[in-house]
Design a protein around this motif. Structure first.
Motif, PDB file in Angstrom:
ATOM      1  N   ARG A   9     -12.830  23.660 -39.470  1.00 24.91           N
ATOM      2  CA  ARG A   9     -11.540  24.347 -39.405  1.00 24.91           C
ATOM      3  C   ARG A   9     -10.963  24.558 -40.805  1.00 24.91           C
ATOM      4  NH1 ARG A   9      -8.508  24.775 -34.896  1.00 24.91           N
ATOM      5  NH2 ARG A   9      -7.522  26.347 -36.192  1.00 24.91           N
ATOM      6  N   TYR A  10     -11.173  23.565 -41.670  1.00 25.23           N
ATOM      7  CA  TYR A  10     -10.677  23.642 -43.042  1.00 25.23           C
ATOM      8  C   TYR A  10     -11.799  23.206 -43.986  1.00 25.23           C
ATOM      9  CZ  TYR A  10      -6.158  23.728 -40.697  1.00 25.23           C
ATOM     10  OH  TYR A  10      -5.101  24.054 -39.868  1.00 25.23           O
ATOM     11  N   PHE A  33     -20.582  38.635 -35.427  1.00 28.64           N
ATOM     12  CA  PHE A  33     -19.805  39.258 -36.495  1.00 28.64           C
ATOM     13  C   PHE A  33     -19.129  38.189 -37.353  1.00 28.64           C
ATOM     14  CE2 PHE A  33     -19.843  43.374 -34.326  1.00 28.64           C
ATOM     15  CZ  PHE A  33     -20.039  42.991 -33.003  1.00 28.64           C
ATOM     16  N   TYR A  35     -15.787  38.100 -40.007  1.00 26.49           N
ATOM     17  CA  TYR A  35     -14.633  38.776 -40.579  1.00 26.49           C
ATOM     18  C   TYR A  35     -13.930  37.819 -41.535  1.00 26.49           C
ATOM     19  CZ  TYR A  35     -14.853  41.877 -36.454  1.00 26.49           C
ATOM     20  OH  TYR A  35     -15.236  42.768 -35.473  1.00 26.49           O
ATOM     21  N   GLN A  37      -9.844  37.288 -42.859  1.00 30.28           N
ATOM     22  CA  GLN A  37      -8.487  37.686 -42.518  1.00 30.28           C
ATOM     23  C   GLN A  37      -7.561  37.291 -43.645  1.00 30.28           C
ATOM     24  OE1 GLN A  37      -6.794  35.747 -39.075  1.00 30.28           O
ATOM     25  NE2 GLN A  37      -5.105  37.190 -38.950  1.00 30.28           N
ATOM     26  N   GLY A  40      -1.435  40.781 -44.339  1.00 30.09           N
ATOM     27  CA  GLY A  40      -1.155  42.189 -44.604  1.00 30.09           C
ATOM     28  C   GLY A  40      -2.362  43.097 -44.571  1.00 30.09           C
ATOM     29  N   LEU A  41      -3.554  42.519 -44.456  1.00 28.70           N
ATOM     30  CA  LEU A  41      -4.783  43.327 -44.452  1.00 28.70           C
ATOM     31  C   LEU A  41      -5.494  43.294 -43.109  1.00 28.70           C
ATOM     32  CD1 LEU A  41      -6.248  42.388 -47.948  1.00 28.70           C
ATOM     33  CD2 LEU A  41      -4.949  44.427 -47.317  1.00 28.70           C
ATOM     34  N   GLY A  42      -5.035  42.470 -42.191  1.00 31.24           N
ATOM     35  CA  GLY A  42      -5.705  42.358 -40.901  1.00 31.24           C
ATOM     36  C   GLY A  42      -7.059  41.698 -41.060  1.00 31.24           C
ATOM     37  N   LEU A  43      -7.987  42.052 -40.178  1.00 27.40           N
ATOM     38  CA  LEU A  43      -9.343  41.518 -40.243  1.00 27.40           C
ATOM     39  C   LEU A  43     -10.264  42.577 -40.829  1.00 27.40           C
ATOM     40  CD1 LEU A  43      -7.973  39.871 -37.836  1.00 27.40           C
ATOM     41  CD2 LEU A  43     -10.313  39.428 -37.122  1.00 27.40           C
ATOM     42  N   LEU A  45     -14.363  43.419 -41.711  1.00 31.68           N
ATOM     43  CA  LEU A  45     -15.712  43.033 -41.331  1.00 31.68           C
ATOM     44  C   LEU A  45     -16.581  42.805 -42.566  1.00 31.68           C
ATOM     45  CD1 LEU A  45     -17.739  42.678 -38.973  1.00 31.68           C
ATOM     46  CD2 LEU A  45     -18.239  45.117 -39.210  1.00 31.68           C
ATOM     47  N   LEU A  90     -13.338  34.358 -39.716  1.00 36.33           N
ATOM     48  CA  LEU A  90     -13.445  34.365 -38.260  1.00 36.33           C
ATOM     49  C   LEU A  90     -14.802  34.902 -37.840  1.00 36.33           C
ATOM     50  CD1 LEU A  90      -9.915  35.782 -37.482  1.00 36.33           C
ATOM     51  CD2 LEU A  90     -10.705  33.528 -36.854  1.00 36.33           C
ATOM     52  N   PHE A 104     -13.726  35.468 -30.156  1.00 32.30           N
ATOM     53  CA  PHE A 104     -13.566  34.904 -31.483  1.00 32.30           C
ATOM     54  C   PHE A 104     -13.579  33.388 -31.482  1.00 32.30           C
ATOM     55  CE2 PHE A 104     -12.607  38.405 -34.345  1.00 32.30           C
ATOM     56  CZ  PHE A 104     -12.430  39.435 -33.449  1.00 32.30           C
ATOM     57  N   GLY A 105     -14.098  32.827 -32.557  1.00 31.49           N
ATOM     58  CA  GLY A 105     -13.972  31.413 -32.813  1.00 31.49           C
ATOM     59  C   GLY A 105     -12.597  31.097 -33.369  1.00 31.49           C
ATOM     60  N   PRO A 106     -12.298  29.808 -33.601  1.00 27.46           N
ATOM     61  CA  PRO A 106     -10.970  29.389 -34.059  1.00 27.46           C
ATOM     62  C   PRO A 106     -10.707  29.675 -35.533  1.00 27.46           C
ATOM     63  CG  PRO A 106     -12.386  27.493 -33.861  1.00 27.46           C
ATOM     64  CD  PRO A 106     -13.169  28.649 -33.313  1.00 27.46           C
TER      65      PRO A 106
END
Lengths: 113, 112
Positions: A9-10, A33, A35, A37, A40-43, A45, A90, A104-106
């Motif tokens: 997670r971290y 996939f 990604y 994140q 302000g830029l979203g996700l 790829l 992600l 999606f994973g966490p």
């Protein structure tokens, strides 16, 4: 239920280190996939894969590579981590197009110092 | 290639009020459309999807969206929001390839 798990997670790494982010899905999905994140830029790829040993570049592949040796596992590799790779990463998986969405994973929050 | 524009980066709204989160897309091929929600420190969860059929799509937690092909929009709506709806919402489009293109997100904040 579809389950996508990510190994950490971290994560905190130093500049120049080689970093592995692991993702495993349990639904026998063909597609996987990665990604990143950022606020302000979203996700965006990074890479994706349609099948074992296949990979395709996404929108921002520079500084990253991937590995898919088994259908359920898709790894993201930062060959030499840099501070601008500090981000949330992600992983997602999906069945064939038009049948369902991506799951999606966490997420892994990576900090590069 | 496709793109997604979420017109509002932040939407504050009072509890029990209606809300609309706007999404416009561009694509040269038929698309599939999705809305995802992300609660703090969590991954993305699917709210609803449009693959075909009725243009009004109902999702989880009382949300719905309407696909408007002529206006290339897929706006998300809820008639009465709760504090627990506070989260970031992402619109996404899947084009001819299998990858998703995401908008930049809308932070919905529900105020008491």
């Amino acid at each position: 239920d579809v389950k996508v798990t990510q190994s950490s997670r971290y994560l905190v790494k130093r500049t120049g280190e080689k970093v592995f982010l692991e993702c495993v899905q349990d639904m026998d999905h063909e597609n996987m996939f990665w990604y990143r994140q950022d606020p302000g830029l979203g996700l965006r790829l990074i890479y994706f894969s349609y099948d074992v040993k296949m990979k395709e570049k996404g929108d921002i592949p520079e500084g990253y590579s991937v590995s898919r040796e088994k259908k359920e596992r898709f790894s993201l590799i930062l060959e030499s981590a840099s501070t601008n790779q500090t981000s949330m990463y992600l992983c997602a998986s999906s069945p064939p197009r038009g049948t369902d969405t991506q799951y999606f994973g966490p997420g892994t929050r990576l900090t590069v110092l | 290639a496709q793109s997604v524009t979420q017109l509002d980066s932040q939407v504050p709204v009072f509890e029990e009020a209606p809300v609309e989160l706007r999404c416009n897309y561009s694509s040269s091929v038929s698309v599939y459309l999705f809305w995802y929600v992300q609660y703090p420190n969590q991954g993305l969860q699917l709210l609803l999807k449009y693959l075909s059929g009725s243009t009004l799509v109902k999702g989880i937690n009382g949300f719905e969206a309407e696909f408007n092909k002529s206006q290339t929009s897929f706006h998300l709506r809820k008639p009465s929001v709760h504090i627990s709806d506070t989260a970031e919402y992402f619109c996404a489009v899947e084009g001819s390839a299998r990858q998703l293109t995401f908008g930049s997100g809308t932070q919905l904040t529900v105020l008491p």
